[in-house]
Scaffold this motif. Structure first.
Motif, PDB file in Angstrom:
ATOM      1  N   UNK A  38     -70.337  67.582 -19.466  1.00  0.00           N
ATOM      2  CA  UNK A  38     -70.136  68.041 -18.321  1.00  0.00           C
ATOM      3  C   UNK A  38     -69.749  69.729 -18.589  1.00  0.00           C
ATOM      4  N   UNK A  39     -70.936  70.156 -19.091  1.00  0.00           N
ATOM      5  CA  UNK A  39     -70.814  71.948 -19.274  1.00  0.00           C
ATOM      6  C   UNK A  39     -71.021  72.283 -17.608  1.00  0.00           C
ATOM      7  N   UNK A  40     -70.154  73.595 -17.749  1.00  0.00           N
ATOM      8  CA  UNK A  40     -69.577  74.473 -18.792  1.00  0.00           C
ATOM      9  C   UNK A  40     -68.006  74.213 -18.779  1.00  0.00           C
ATOM     10  N   UNK A  41     -67.552  73.406 -18.080  1.00  0.00           N
ATOM     11  CA  UNK A  41     -66.047  73.281 -18.148  1.00  0.00           C
ATOM     12  C   UNK A  41     -65.541  71.932 -18.628  1.00  0.00           C
ATOM     13  N   UNK A  42     -66.418  70.954 -18.660  1.00  0.00           N
ATOM     14  CA  UNK A  42     -66.113  69.667 -19.086  1.00  0.00           C
ATOM     15  C   UNK A  42     -65.020  68.928 -18.243  1.00  0.00           C
ATOM     16  N   UNK A  43     -64.310  67.971 -18.424  1.00  0.00           N
ATOM     17  CA  UNK A  43     -64.124  67.636 -19.858  1.00  0.00           C
ATOM     18  C   UNK A  43     -65.383  66.695 -20.102  1.00  0.00           C
ATOM     19  N   UNK A  44     -65.424  66.459 -21.597  1.00  0.00           N
ATOM     20  CA  UNK A  44     -66.546  65.594 -22.088  1.00  0.00           C
ATOM     21  C   UNK A  44     -65.919  63.975 -21.609  1.00  0.00           C
ATOM     22  N   UNK A  72     -71.676  73.489 -25.643  1.00  0.00           N
ATOM     23  CA  UNK A  72     -72.489  73.843 -24.513  1.00  0.00           C
ATOM     24  C   UNK A  72     -73.673  74.953 -24.995  1.00  0.00           C
ATOM     25  N   UNK A  73     -73.072  76.078 -25.699  1.00  0.00           N
ATOM     26  CA  UNK A  73     -73.925  76.912 -25.988  1.00  0.00           C
ATOM     27  C   UNK A  73     -75.194  76.406 -26.984  1.00  0.00           C
ATOM     28  N   UNK A  79     -82.238  73.305 -25.476  1.00  0.00           N
ATOM     29  CA  UNK A  79     -82.813  72.587 -24.604  1.00  0.00           C
ATOM     30  C   UNK A  79     -82.785  73.716 -23.159  1.00  0.00           C
ATOM     31  N   UNK A  80     -82.292  74.790 -23.305  1.00  0.00           N
ATOM     32  CA  UNK A  80     -82.254  75.592 -21.956  1.00  0.00           C
ATOM     33  C   UNK A  80     -81.007  75.252 -21.195  1.00  0.00           C
ATOM     34  N   UNK A  81     -81.397  74.747 -19.885  1.00  0.00           N
ATOM     35  CA  UNK A  81     -80.457  74.544 -18.722  1.00  0.00           C
ATOM     36  C   UNK A  81     -79.526  73.295 -19.264  1.00  0.00           C
TER      37      UNK A  81
END
Length: 82
Positions: A38-44, A72-73, A79-81
């Protein structure tokens, strides 16, 4: 397949030929779980689990959240986006 983190002795892996949404596989010889980041803020969030106890999954999710920016980086590098 790139091991991007070790959590509680388990490997956290991002497959180079994998699909979206952004997720990681947490694995050992006997267990595997898949967490959407759940990038960029999460939570997983847990998507699938094979053999893990609930308490262990909660600890893994906490470690993934602590390392979310780096995970996320790494996903974006592979993979890109998201």
């Amino acid at each position: 397949m790139a091991t991007v983190l070790k959590v509680l002795g388990y490997r956290v892996v991002i497959y180079s030929n994998d699909h979206r949404p952004c997720h990681v596989h947490v694995m050992s010889a006997e267990h595997e779980a898949i967490f959407e980041l759940n990038c960029p803020e999460g939570p997983p969030s847990l998507r699938e689990s094979y053999g893990f106890r609930k308490a262990t999954l909660n600890l893994i999710a906490s470690h993934l959240q602590d390392n979310l920016a780096d995970l996320c980086k790494r996903w974006r590098e592979i993979h890109g986006d998201y």
